[in-house]
Motif scaffolding. Sequence first.
Motif, PDB file in Angstrom:
ATOM      1  N   GLY A  41     -47.278  19.021  48.062  1.00 19.73           N
ATOM      2  CA  GLY A  41     -47.372  18.554  49.621  1.00 19.73           C
ATOM      3  C   GLY A  41     -45.890  18.597  50.019  1.00 19.73           C
ATOM      4  O   GLY A  41     -45.521  18.257  51.126  1.00 19.73           O
ATOM      5  N   LYS A  42     -44.894  18.877  49.167  1.00 20.10           N
ATOM      6  CA  LYS A  42     -43.321  18.881  49.571  1.00 20.10           C
ATOM      7  C   LYS A  42     -43.148  19.865  50.496  1.00 20.10           C
ATOM      8  O   LYS A  42     -42.455  19.671  51.448  1.00 20.10           O
ATOM      9  CB  LYS A  42     -42.429  18.870  48.406  1.00 20.10           C
ATOM     10  CG  LYS A  42     -42.649  20.310  47.466  1.00 20.10           C
ATOM     11  CD  LYS A  42     -42.081  20.065  46.015  1.00 20.10           C
ATOM     12  CE  LYS A  42     -41.951  21.248  45.269  1.00 20.10           C
ATOM     13  NZ  LYS A  42     -43.275  21.893  44.714  1.00 20.10           N
ATOM     14  N   THR A  43     -43.818  21.148  50.626  1.00 15.19           N
ATOM     15  CA  THR A  43     -43.375  21.998  51.586  1.00 15.19           C
ATOM     16  C   THR A  43     -44.126  21.573  52.944  1.00 15.19           C
ATOM     17  O   THR A  43     -43.326  21.665  54.131  1.00 15.19           O
ATOM     18  CB  THR A  43     -43.915  23.443  51.144  1.00 15.19           C
ATOM     19  OG1 THR A  43     -42.971  23.770  49.977  1.00 15.19           O
ATOM     20  CG2 THR A  43     -43.621  24.453  52.340  1.00 15.19           C
ATOM     21  N   THR A  44     -45.321  20.935  52.799  1.00 17.86           N
ATOM     22  CA  THR A  44     -45.949  20.736  53.980  1.00 17.86           C
ATOM     23  C   THR A  44     -45.133  19.307  54.635  1.00 17.86           C
ATOM     24  O   THR A  44     -44.869  19.266  55.952  1.00 17.86           O
ATOM     25  CB  THR A  44     -47.356  19.924  53.518  1.00 17.86           C
ATOM     26  OG1 THR A  44     -47.976  21.138  52.877  1.00 17.86           O
ATOM     27  CG2 THR A  44     -48.081  19.574  54.885  1.00 17.86           C
ATOM     28  N   GLY A  51     -41.072  20.309  62.489  1.00 15.06           N
ATOM     29  CA  GLY A  51     -41.768  20.349  63.695  1.00 15.06           C
ATOM     30  C   GLY A  51     -42.750  21.418  63.814  1.00 15.06           C
ATOM     31  O   GLY A  51     -43.353  21.888  64.840  1.00 15.06           O
ATOM     32  N   LEU A  52     -42.960  22.326  62.747  1.00 13.84           N
ATOM     33  CA  LEU A  52     -43.962  23.436  62.599  1.00 13.84           C
ATOM     34  C   LEU A  52     -45.326  23.198  62.600  1.00 13.84           C
ATOM     35  O   LEU A  52     -46.164  24.109  63.374  1.00 13.84           O
ATOM     36  CB  LEU A  52     -43.499  24.421  61.457  1.00 13.84           C
ATOM     37  CG  LEU A  52     -42.212  25.149  61.713  1.00 13.84           C
ATOM     38  CD1 LEU A  52     -41.705  25.871  60.206  1.00 13.84           C
ATOM     39  CD2 LEU A  52     -42.080  26.170  62.729  1.00 13.84           C
ATOM     40  N   VAL A  53     -45.840  22.149  62.083  1.00 11.39           N
ATOM     41  CA  VAL A  53     -47.192  21.649  61.901  1.00 11.39           C
ATOM     42  C   VAL A  53     -46.942  20.269  62.329  1.00 11.39           C
ATOM     43  O   VAL A  53     -46.342  19.320  61.777  1.00 11.39           O
ATOM     44  CB  VAL A  53     -47.847  21.935  60.457  1.00 11.39           C
ATOM     45  CG1 VAL A  53     -48.165  23.432  60.575  1.00 11.39           C
ATOM     46  CG2 VAL A  53     -46.897  21.261  59.446  1.00 11.39           C
ATOM     47  N   PRO A  54     -47.802  19.746  63.206  1.00 11.99           N
ATOM     48  CA  PRO A  54     -48.120  18.326  63.648  1.00 11.99           C
ATOM     49  C   PRO A  54     -48.662  17.607  62.314  1.00 11.99           C
ATOM     50  O   PRO A  54     -49.755  18.169  61.634  1.00 11.99           O
ATOM     51  CB  PRO A  54     -49.082  18.258  64.531  1.00 11.99           C
ATOM     52  CG  PRO A  54     -49.816  19.440  64.630  1.00 11.99           C
ATOM     53  CD  PRO A  54     -49.262  20.522  63.745  1.00 11.99           C
ATOM     54  N   PRO A  55     -48.356  16.454  61.947  1.00 12.38           N
ATOM     55  CA  PRO A  55     -49.202  15.509  60.759  1.00 12.38           C
ATOM     56  C   PRO A  55     -50.497  14.916  61.642  1.00 12.38           C
ATOM     57  O   PRO A  55     -50.717  14.957  62.758  1.00 12.38           O
ATOM     58  CB  PRO A  55     -48.212  14.420  60.846  1.00 12.38           C
ATOM     59  CG  PRO A  55     -47.293  14.242  62.057  1.00 12.38           C
ATOM     60  CD  PRO A  55     -47.230  15.771  62.505  1.00 12.38           C
ATOM     61  N   ASP A  56     -51.419  14.644  60.645  1.00 11.76           N
ATOM     62  CA  ASP A  56     -52.641  14.320  61.082  1.00 11.76           C
ATOM     63  C   ASP A  56     -52.410  12.720  61.444  1.00 11.76           C
ATOM     64  O   ASP A  56     -53.321  12.065  62.109  1.00 11.76           O
ATOM     65  CB  ASP A  56     -53.787  14.422  60.107  1.00 11.76           C
ATOM     66  CG  ASP A  56     -54.066  15.760  60.021  1.00 11.76           C
ATOM     67  OD1 ASP A  56     -53.917  16.607  60.900  1.00 11.76           O
ATOM     68  OD2 ASP A  56     -54.406  16.229  58.803  1.00 11.76           O
ATOM     69  N   GLY A  57     -51.582  12.064  60.911  1.00 11.62           N
ATOM     70  CA  GLY A  57     -51.316  10.613  61.184  1.00 11.62           C
ATOM     71  C   GLY A  57     -49.941  10.242  61.083  1.00 11.62           C
ATOM     72  O   GLY A  57     -49.347  11.134  60.281  1.00 11.62           O
ATOM     73  N   PRO A  66     -39.565  10.921  68.445  1.00 14.14           N
ATOM     74  CA  PRO A  66     -40.512  11.613  67.657  1.00 14.14           C
ATOM     75  C   PRO A  66     -40.667  12.967  67.688  1.00 14.14           C
ATOM     76  O   PRO A  66     -40.186  13.704  68.861  1.00 14.14           O
ATOM     77  CB  PRO A  66     -41.829  11.029  68.359  1.00 14.14           C
ATOM     78  CG  PRO A  66     -41.307  10.493  69.569  1.00 14.14           C
ATOM     79  CD  PRO A  66     -39.811  10.079  69.532  1.00 14.14           C
ATOM     80  N   VAL A  67     -40.792  13.831  66.507  1.00 16.37           N
ATOM     81  CA  VAL A  67     -40.846  15.180  66.433  1.00 16.37           C
ATOM     82  C   VAL A  67     -42.075  15.783  67.093  1.00 16.37           C
ATOM     83  O   VAL A  67     -43.158  15.357  66.756  1.00 16.37           O
ATOM     84  CB  VAL A  67     -40.698  15.791  65.039  1.00 16.37           C
ATOM     85  CG1 VAL A  67     -40.878  17.066  65.016  1.00 16.37           C
ATOM     86  CG2 VAL A  67     -39.148  15.299  64.504  1.00 16.37           C
ATOM     87  N   THR A  68     -42.112  16.711  67.950  1.00 19.28           N
ATOM     88  CA  THR A  68     -43.188  17.307  68.629  1.00 19.28           C
ATOM     89  C   THR A  68     -43.232  18.581  68.463  1.00 19.28           C
ATOM     90  O   THR A  68     -44.302  19.292  68.659  1.00 19.28           O
ATOM     91  CB  THR A  68     -43.416  16.837  70.116  1.00 19.28           C
ATOM     92  OG1 THR A  68     -42.155  17.237  70.932  1.00 19.28           O
ATOM     93  CG2 THR A  68     -43.709  15.414  70.431  1.00 19.28           C
ATOM     94  N   GLY A  69     -42.189  19.410  68.087  1.00 14.50           N
ATOM     95  CA  GLY A  69     -42.121  20.675  67.837  1.00 14.50           C
ATOM     96  C   GLY A  69     -40.819  21.212  67.031  1.00 14.50           C
ATOM     97  O   GLY A  69     -40.173  20.022  66.857  1.00 14.50           O
ATOM     98  N   PRO A  70     -40.583  22.464  66.954  1.00 14.29           N
ATOM     99  CA  PRO A  70     -39.376  22.760  66.297  1.00 14.29           C
ATOM    100  C   PRO A  70     -37.882  22.205  67.333  1.00 14.29           C
ATOM    101  O   PRO A  70     -38.204  22.319  68.373  1.00 14.29           O
ATOM    102  CB  PRO A  70     -39.269  24.319  66.545  1.00 14.29           C
ATOM    103  CG  PRO A  70     -40.820  24.399  66.437  1.00 14.29           C
ATOM    104  CD  PRO A  70     -41.268  23.361  66.918  1.00 14.29           C
TER     105      PRO A  70
END
Lengths: 257, 270
Positions: A41-44, A51-57, A66-70
């Motif tokens: 999961g290091k790349t994730t 900010g390329l993918v949002p976390p689920d939690g 807070p990061v919301t996007g790139p």
Amino acid sequence: MAQIRAENVEKHFGHVQALGRLHLEVETNEFVSVLGPSGCGKTTLLRIVAGLVPPDGGTVYVDGEPVTGPRPNTTLVFQHFRLLPWRTAEDNVAYGLRLRGMAKRQAREEVRPYIEMVGLEGFEKSYPYQLSGGMQQRVGLARALAIDPEILLMDEPFGALDAQTREVMQEELLRIWNATHKTVVFVTHSIDEALVLSDKVVVMAARPGRIIETIEVPFPRPRPTNLRADPVFAQLRTRMWELLRTTEPEETGVAGG
Amino acid sequence: MVGVATDERSATGGRRAVRLPSRVEERLWWASGLVLVVVVWQVYAMLSTSSLIVGPWEVVEATGDLIASGELWEYAQSSALSFAIGMLIGSVSGLVIGLLVGRFRLVEITLDPYISALYATPLVAIIPVLIVLLGFGPLSKIVIVSIFVFFPVAINTAAGVKEVPRDLLELADSFCSREMLTWRDVVVPSALPFIVTGLRLSVGRGLIGVVVAEFETAVTGLGYLILSKSRRFLMAESLVPVVVLMIAGFVLYSLLKRVEDGMLERRRGL
């Protein structure tokens, strides 16, 4: 305050828990490597920080926000370079500046120092397919540096290169980092690479992806080229090796992709 | 997938290494092929007793006559103009629709049944209907060519846009690129070889559109020239426009093929 702070970050892909309640802090101008076996999961984690993918939690904070996007002050260097095949090396380096509305000619002027910094002089007009892997990644690195980001996220940037080119690129990166002092998060599955480059190594384990240990790397900077001969290097190397091996016996994570 | 460029030359299947012909040899064989067919045709025409069988030499003579009388130029101009305008309208609209279909899933779902059905329909079937609607003037021809050209361009463009590497789209994202700039920097350049393939395939269809429309309207153009000459059994003269169309089609097709090969060359190994 840490420049990057990940709090309780979780990510699932279907039933697989890619990241489970992960905490990470990276100080300004710190060089942190995230070391772990394939699939931990290091790349994730890096993509979430980018900010390329949002976390689920959980939340990632950069400079307290807070990061919301790139973000414009963060750039990525990718394992497979991701150059635009229809653009010359210099125009690839100028990509970020052109996106910020700079005219083509001016952008080419602006990127010249970066082309020199990564050692691409004479290859400005070459297309990516005319360059070796190492040279292509120099373009990728210059492209990231050219927009002068505060944070550089590197996703196994030398993973696709052969062993010798890899070491050359590590030295180049150290030299560049000493000159520019960015905050760097560097994902790798190579213990040596993490030790040579970083101030701090974060060791991850898989299923769920989590940080099992954070190790401060004590070597002073600039680092000598014969660092690998240092007995402390060997000790730390062994310790990380043990950590990786106990968590993931079938994938010791040194050679694989 | 429709019309993706393949390289026939790479299809070697020999068990042992075959010596490749040199450039000069290739040229020589290419030229002899051309000459051979023309010679056979000429000999056949000379041996034939039918006055309806004409040889290449008579076609050349007829070409001279038609140029001298100004007929060829006048009719060719009329066809070329309709073809060019139709090509332009058809390819621009095909490009726009293709880009939207390729990039936005909902547009694809909405338009796909029409595009697939109409692409499979022999479009010549709607020509008489269109002429009734649009009259015998150039407008009919332009509309018909546009429709013929539209489909290969739209379908190939859409296929090209769908093939844009996700990695590069994510790269654009990571650099905070706005949608329009991603189109300029990544989507369109990446799809360009597909778009050119679409254009290349549409040249032939556009020419069919022009000629059939001219058969139907029977007012002007190379199609009309063929029709009027052959109805009077002027075989050589009726073949002249055919040769002109063939050359025009071949030149345009080869030009686009070159552009396409050049683009693919730059993308090698990536």
